[in-house]
Scaffold this motif. Structure first.
Motif, PDB file in Angstrom:
ATOM      1  N   UNK A   1       8.335  10.908  -4.806  1.00  0.00           N
ATOM      2  CA  UNK A   1       8.295   9.532  -4.930  1.00  0.00           C
ATOM      3  C   UNK A   1       8.700   9.166  -3.501  1.00  0.00           C
ATOM      4  N   UNK A   2       9.754   9.383  -2.819  1.00  0.00           N
ATOM      5  CA  UNK A   2      10.182   9.049  -1.547  1.00  0.00           C
ATOM      6  C   UNK A   2       8.985   9.374  -0.504  1.00  0.00           C
ATOM      7  N   UNK A   3       8.527  10.693  -0.511  1.00  0.00           N
ATOM      8  CA  UNK A   3       7.479  10.987   0.432  1.00  0.00           C
ATOM      9  C   UNK A   3       6.129  10.126   0.270  1.00  0.00           C
ATOM     10  N   UNK A   4       5.832   9.834  -0.975  1.00  0.00           N
ATOM     11  CA  UNK A   4       4.552   9.267  -0.912  1.00  0.00           C
ATOM     12  C   UNK A   4       4.747   7.673  -0.576  1.00  0.00           C
ATOM     13  N   UNK A   5       5.958   7.120  -1.086  1.00  0.00           N
ATOM     14  CA  UNK A   5       6.156   5.803  -0.463  1.00  0.00           C
ATOM     15  C   UNK A   5       6.277   5.973   0.846  1.00  0.00           C
ATOM     16  N   UNK A   6       6.851   6.668   1.685  1.00  0.00           N
ATOM     17  CA  UNK A   6       7.003   6.928   2.966  1.00  0.00           C
ATOM     18  C   UNK A   6       5.463   6.906   3.783  1.00  0.00           C
ATOM     19  N   UNK A   7       4.525   7.945   3.211  1.00  0.00           N
ATOM     20  CA  UNK A   7       3.180   7.999   3.527  1.00  0.00           C
ATOM     21  C   UNK A   7       2.696   6.735   3.434  1.00  0.00           C
ATOM     22  N   UNK A   8       2.817   6.073   2.501  1.00  0.00           N
ATOM     23  CA  UNK A   8       2.061   4.664   2.244  1.00  0.00           C
ATOM     24  C   UNK A   8       2.791   3.736   3.416  1.00  0.00           C
ATOM     25  N   UNK A   9       3.890   3.697   3.635  1.00  0.00           N
ATOM     26  CA  UNK A   9       4.616   2.655   4.591  1.00  0.00           C
ATOM     27  C   UNK A   9       4.191   3.244   5.930  1.00  0.00           C
ATOM     28  N   UNK A  10       3.750   4.437   6.287  1.00  0.00           N
ATOM     29  CA  UNK A  10       3.581   4.939   7.481  1.00  0.00           C
ATOM     30  C   UNK A  10       1.895   4.268   7.885  1.00  0.00           C
ATOM     31  N   UNK A  11       1.135   4.377   6.724  1.00  0.00           N
ATOM     32  CA  UNK A  11      -0.260   4.212   7.016  1.00  0.00           C
ATOM     33  C   UNK A  11      -0.411   2.620   6.888  1.00  0.00           C
ATOM     34  N   UNK A  12       0.414   1.962   5.980  1.00  0.00           N
ATOM     35  CA  UNK A  12       0.500   0.518   5.711  1.00  0.00           C
ATOM     36  C   UNK A  12       0.905  -0.102   7.282  1.00  0.00           C
ATOM     37  N   UNK A  13       1.709   0.432   7.899  1.00  0.00           N
ATOM     38  CA  UNK A  13       2.224  -0.236   9.193  1.00  0.00           C
ATOM     39  C   UNK A  13       1.077  -0.165  10.135  1.00  0.00           C
ATOM     40  N   UNK A  14       0.124   0.694  10.142  1.00  0.00           N
ATOM     41  CA  UNK A  14      -1.019   0.906  11.062  1.00  0.00           C
ATOM     42  C   UNK A  14      -1.717  -0.419  10.759  1.00  0.00           C
ATOM     43  N   UNK A  15      -1.969  -0.950   9.632  1.00  0.00           N
ATOM     44  CA  UNK A  15      -2.714  -1.991   9.231  1.00  0.00           C
ATOM     45  C   UNK A  15      -2.279  -3.430   9.689  1.00  0.00           C
TER      46      UNK A  15
END
Length: 245
Positions: free
Chosen positions: A26-40
């Protein structure tokens, strides 16, 4: 007689340990989402140029107003731009754009125009100060000549009235000479310590990416989310078991 004791915390920790893989997933999934979300997150530009101009001893009220500075020297900026005046001696500028060469060119033009205006004012002050120093130096020469004439006149007369008059004139001239010499020295010192405006710092770089910050924030949020999901999971299992009993 035995008592049934409830160890809720122990039961929760035991359940979390059995499901510990979810504290990674779960933390890895949310971390990946946070990474790509910040790019937006919208950016002002791919590049940012920053400069700091030292105004030296030039102190003008107009140079303390960012809006005035921008209107006079920053009209050519094509992207987002800001001017800051943190102190009366420094002017900072930030310029954004998607092309590195354009950002650098526009920032250099701003710096050049601002420095030219500052140097014009600097040279004007130095010129007028030097002219004043020259005037005072000429006055010193004139006073020296006058004092010498008064001394010669005193030496060539025995008339008490004339001596008194020349003594008064000599005393006033010597005082004027002292003041004039002090003024010349003060003005020369002012010229020596008068600081010249200059470009203190300038650089163009890629704008900061918040991918790492987004991933870290996502990972921390993922841990909290994992605790919540597993706690809810455990609660549902216990509720179902209680109903079946």
């Amino acid at each position: 007689m035995s008592e049934n004791k409830s160890y809720r915390l122990y039961d929760s920790l035991e359940f979390f340990w059995r499901k510990k893989i979810w504290f990674i997933i779960i933390p890895l999934i949310v971390a990946v989402l946070g990474y790509f979300g910040s790019m937006l997150i919208p950016k002002d530009g791919d590049y940012v140029g920053k400069s700091t101009v030292f105004t030296g001893s030039v102190k003008l009220e107009a140079l303390t107003n960012p809006d005035h500075i921008m209107a006079k020297y920053g009209q050519h900026f094509s992207g987002k731009s800001e001017v800051f005046v943190p102190t009366r001696s420094y002017i900072k500028a930030e310029v954004y754009g998607d092309n590195e060469e354009t950002v650098e060119k526009e920032l250099n033009q701003f710096n050049k125009q601002l420095l030219e205006a500052l140097m014009t004012q600097h040279d004007r002050i130095i010129s007028s100060t030097e002219a004043y120093a020259t005037t005072q130096s000429e006055r010193v020469k004139t006073l020296n000549t006058t004092i010498e004439a008064y001394k010669n006149a005193l030496a060539s007369t025995d008339n008490l009235t004339v001596i008194n008059n020349y003594t008064t004139l000599l005393s006033a001239a010597e005082m004027d000479l002292t003041n004039a010499m002090a003024t010349v020295q003060r003005v020369k010192n002012d010229i020596i310590v008068f600081e010249t405006p200059e470009l203190a710092k300038t650089n163009v770089a890629k704008t900061k990416s918040y991918g790492v910050e987004g991933a870290v924030a996502g990972f921390v949020l993922g841990i909290l989310l994992a605790i919540f999901i597993l706690s809810l999971w455990k609660y549902i299992l216990e509720a179902r078991g209680s109903r079946r009993a």
